[in-house]
Design a protein around this motif. Structure first.
Motif, mmCIF file in Angstrom:
data_model
loop_
_atom_site.group_PDB
_atom_site.id
_atom_site.type_symbol
_atom_site.label_atom_id
_atom_site.label_comp_id
_atom_site.label_asym_id
_atom_site.label_seq_id
_atom_site.Cartn_x
_atom_site.Cartn_y
_atom_site.Cartn_z
ATOM 1 N N LYS A 44 0.829 -1.215 0.000
ATOM 2 C CA LYS A 44 0.000 0.000 0.000
ATOM 3 C C LYS A 44 0.868 1.271 0.000
ATOM 4 O O LYS A 44 0.642 2.178 -0.778
ATOM 5 C CB LYS A 44 -0.940 -0.003 1.223
ATOM 6 C CG LYS A 44 -1.819 -1.239 1.307
ATOM 7 C CD LYS A 44 -2.739 -1.216 2.530
ATOM 8 C CE LYS A 44 -2.038 -1.187 3.881
ATOM 9 N NZ LYS A 44 -1.239 -2.386 4.212
ATOM 10 N N SER A 45 1.865 1.305 0.897
ATOM 11 C CA SER A 45 2.720 2.504 0.962
ATOM 12 C C SER A 45 3.551 2.637 -0.308
ATOM 13 O O SER A 45 3.744 3.753 -0.811
ATOM 14 C CB SER A 45 3.651 2.442 2.177
ATOM 15 O OG SER A 45 2.890 2.507 3.355
ATOM 16 N N THR A 46 4.039 1.526 -0.805
ATOM 17 C CA THR A 46 4.825 1.561 -2.045
ATOM 18 C C THR A 46 3.968 2.150 -3.167
ATOM 19 O O THR A 46 4.416 3.020 -3.925
ATOM 20 C CB THR A 46 5.295 0.136 -2.409
ATOM 21 O OG1 THR A 46 5.989 -0.419 -1.284
ATOM 22 C CG2 THR A 46 6.195 0.137 -3.626
ATOM 23 N N LEU A 96 2.648 11.208 4.090
ATOM 24 C CA LEU A 96 3.303 9.931 4.376
ATOM 25 C C LEU A 96 2.729 9.239 5.612
ATOM 26 O O LEU A 96 2.047 9.851 6.422
ATOM 27 C CB LEU A 96 4.806 10.158 4.585
ATOM 28 C CG LEU A 96 5.569 10.775 3.415
ATOM 29 C CD1 LEU A 96 7.003 11.090 3.827
ATOM 30 C CD2 LEU A 96 5.558 9.835 2.216
ATOM 31 N N GLN A 97 3.072 7.955 5.735
ATOM 32 C CA GLN A 97 2.520 7.137 6.818
ATOM 33 C C GLN A 97 2.895 7.689 8.199
ATOM 34 O O GLN A 97 2.084 7.673 9.111
ATOM 35 C CB GLN A 97 3.032 5.698 6.660
ATOM 36 C CG GLN A 97 2.353 4.725 7.604
ATOM 37 C CD GLN A 97 2.446 3.281 7.123
ATOM 38 O OE1 GLN A 97 2.893 2.996 6.031
ATOM 39 N NE2 GLN A 97 1.999 2.371 7.957
ATOM 40 N N ASN A 98 4.143 8.195 8.343
ATOM 41 C CA ASN A 98 4.561 8.716 9.637
ATOM 42 C C ASN A 98 4.680 10.236 9.577
ATOM 43 O O ASN A 98 5.624 10.758 9.021
ATOM 44 C CB ASN A 98 5.907 8.079 10.003
ATOM 45 C CG ASN A 98 6.455 8.653 11.277
ATOM 46 O OD1 ASN A 98 5.819 9.483 11.942
ATOM 47 N ND2 ASN A 98 7.654 8.223 11.628
ATOM 48 N N LEU A 173 -3.440 9.839 1.195
ATOM 49 C CA LEU A 173 -3.158 9.760 2.633
ATOM 50 C C LEU A 173 -2.841 8.321 2.998
ATOM 51 O O LEU A 173 -3.684 7.435 2.836
ATOM 52 C CB LEU A 173 -4.391 10.229 3.409
ATOM 53 C CG LEU A 173 -4.830 11.662 3.137
ATOM 54 C CD1 LEU A 173 -6.332 11.797 3.291
ATOM 55 C CD2 LEU A 173 -4.114 12.617 4.063
ATOM 56 N N ASP A 174 -1.620 8.111 3.500
ATOM 57 C CA ASP A 174 -1.196 6.757 3.840
ATOM 58 C C ASP A 174 -1.384 6.524 5.345
ATOM 59 O O ASP A 174 -0.608 7.028 6.141
ATOM 60 C CB ASP A 174 0.272 6.575 3.429
ATOM 61 C CG ASP A 174 0.730 5.131 3.552
ATOM 62 O OD1 ASP A 174 -0.089 4.270 3.925
ATOM 63 O OD2 ASP A 174 1.919 4.873 3.283
ATOM 64 N N GLU A 175 -2.411 5.805 5.713
ATOM 65 C CA GLU A 175 -2.736 5.505 7.116
ATOM 66 C C GLU A 175 -2.621 6.734 8.012
ATOM 67 O O GLU A 175 -1.845 6.761 8.959
ATOM 68 C CB GLU A 175 -1.821 4.388 7.639
ATOM 69 C CG GLU A 175 -1.888 3.155 6.762
ATOM 70 C CD GLU A 175 -1.966 1.864 7.550
ATOM 71 O OE1 GLU A 175 -2.389 1.890 8.722
ATOM 72 O OE2 GLU A 175 -1.624 0.831 6.968
HETATM 73 MG MG LIG Z 1 2.319 1.152 4.702
#
Ligand SMILES: [Mg+2]
Ligand SMILES: Nc1ncnc2c1ncn2[C@@H]1O[C@H](COP(=O)(O)OP(=O)(O)OP(=O)(O)O)[C@@H](O)[C@H]1O
Length: 284
Positions: A44-46, A96-98, A173-175
Motif C-alpha cells: 500500500k505505501s509503495t 506519508l505514513q509517519n 493519505l497513507d494511514e
Molecule cells: Mg504502509
C-alpha cells in the motif's frame, strides 16, 4: 474523468528479492474517495509513493508500467517517469505514513509556508493560502506553536495542511490515523471528508480501520502481496468478507455479525455500519 491512471505497474526496491508491486492497474476518478486496504506488507505505501513520482525519482528500483497523472484544471497529462516530483506534487499531494517524518519547521505557519516558498509564489499568495489552510484544517490560533508540541491529531492535520497548501487536486493519505487515539482519528477523518465534500478534492485513503472505508469510500481496492485482489463498491467488497478475513484484514463487528446472520438466512442484506445492523435486527 481519471485524475490518475496506473497501468501494469510493477516495482522492486533496489536490492530487494521480491517485487513489492506486481502488475497493478487501476484508476482514480475525479472527486471520488478511493479506499485502499490490505494486510501489512501488501504494498500500500509503495503504491502511494508511485503516485507523485517519489518512486521512481527519489526511491529507485526496477520500475515498469506507467502512472499517468492528469491535472483536471488544465487537462494536461503527466507521465510520472518523465515529470519531476516538484511538478507532480502540485497535482498529487502525498501525506506519508509517519507524519513526524514530514514535519521539520519551528512553527506551524513556517511548516505550511515552506513548500509554498519553494514553489516560488509571491508573498500575497503565500499569505492567502496560509490563511485558507489554517482555517480548513482547524489549526487557526496555533500558527506560532512548535510542531512537536502539538497533539497527535493536530500534527497529522498539520501534515495534511502543508500538503494542501500546494492546492493539489488529489490528496493521497497513507494511514493518516494509525498513530492516533479515537479523538485524533475523528478529527483527521472529519477533515478528509470536509475536503472532499466542500473543496472537491479527490482522496486516495489507505486506512486499516475498515469500518471507515466501508462507510465512506466510493470504491475500495484490496491489496495482497503487491497485487490488487479485489476492487469494487463497499457493498461488493463486504460480500467478500471471507476473503478479507483470510487475508487477515480486520472486519468491523457490524459486518461480522450481519455476515453470520445472512449466512443463516436471518437477514437479506449485509450491514456496513452499526445503524444498518440495528435496523436489520429490528426487522427480524
Ligand atoms: Mg504502509
Ligand atoms: N525501502 C524498501 N526497501 C526494500 N523493500 C521495501 C522497502 N519498503 C518496503 N519494502 C517491502 O515492500 C513490501 C511492501 O511494503 P509496503 O510498505 O508498501 O507495505 P504496506 O502495505 O504499506 O504495509 P503496512 O500496512 O505495514 O504499512 C514489503 O515486503 C516491504 O518489506
Amino acid at each position: 474523468m481519471n485524475v490518475i491512471t496506473v497501468e501494469n505497474l510493477s516495482f522492486r526496491y533496489r536490492r530487494a528479492k521480491e517485487y513489492s508491486l506486481r502488475d497493478v492497474s487501476f484508476e482514480v476518478r475525479r472527486g471520488e474517495l478511493l479506499g485502499i486496504i490490505g494486510p501489512s506488507g501488501s504494498g500500500k505505501s509503495t503504491l502511494c509513493l508511485t503516485l507523485n513520482g517519489i518512486i521512481p525519482h527519489s526511491i529507485r528500483g526496477d520500475f515498469s508500467g506507467e502512472v499517468i497523472v492528469r491535472d483536471p484544471g488544465t487537462g494536461e497529462e503527466y507521465n510520472t517517469i518523465e515529470t519531476p516530483v516538484a511538478k507532480l506534487s502540485t497535482v498529487v499531494g502525498l501525506v506519508l505514513q509517519n507524519p513526524e517524518s514530514q514535519l521539520f519547521s519551528m512553527t506551524v505557519e513556517e511548516e505550511i509556508a515552506f513548500g509554498l516558498e519553494n514553489l516560488g509564489l509571491d508573498r500575497n499568495e503565500i499569505m492567502r493560502r496560509l490563511r485558507w489552510v489554517l482555517e480548513v484544517s482547524g489549526l487557526k490560533g496555533l500558527e506560532k506553536e512548535f510542531p512537536p508540541n502539538l497533539s497527535g491529531g493536530q500534527k497529522q492535520r498539520l501534515a495534511i495542511a502543508a500538503v494542501l497548501a500546494m492546492k493539489p487536486s488529489v490528496l493521497v493519505l497513507d494511514e493518516p490515523t494509525s498513530q492516533l487515539d479515537p479523538l485524533g482519528r475523528n478529527e483527521v477523518l472529519g477533515l478528509v471528508l470536509l475536503l472532499r465534500k466542500e473543496h472537491g478534492i479527490t482522496v486516495v485513503l489507505v486506512e486499516h480501520h475498515t469500518d471507515y472505508i466501508l462507510r465512506f469510500a466510493d470504491r475500495i481496492i484490496v491489496m495482497d502481496k503487491g497485487s490488487i485482489v479485489l476492487e469494487g463498491k463497499p457493498r461488493e467488497i463486504a460480500e467478500e468478507a471471507e476473503t478479507l478475513r483470510r487475508l487477515g484484514i480486520n472486519l468491523p463487528p457490524s459486518l461480522e455479525i450481519s455476515y453470520e446472520l445472512k449466512k443463516r438466512g436471518l437477514i437479506s442484506r449485509l450491514a456496513l455500519t452499526e445503524e444498518e445492523l440495528l435496523s436489520g435486527i429490528r426487522s427480524l
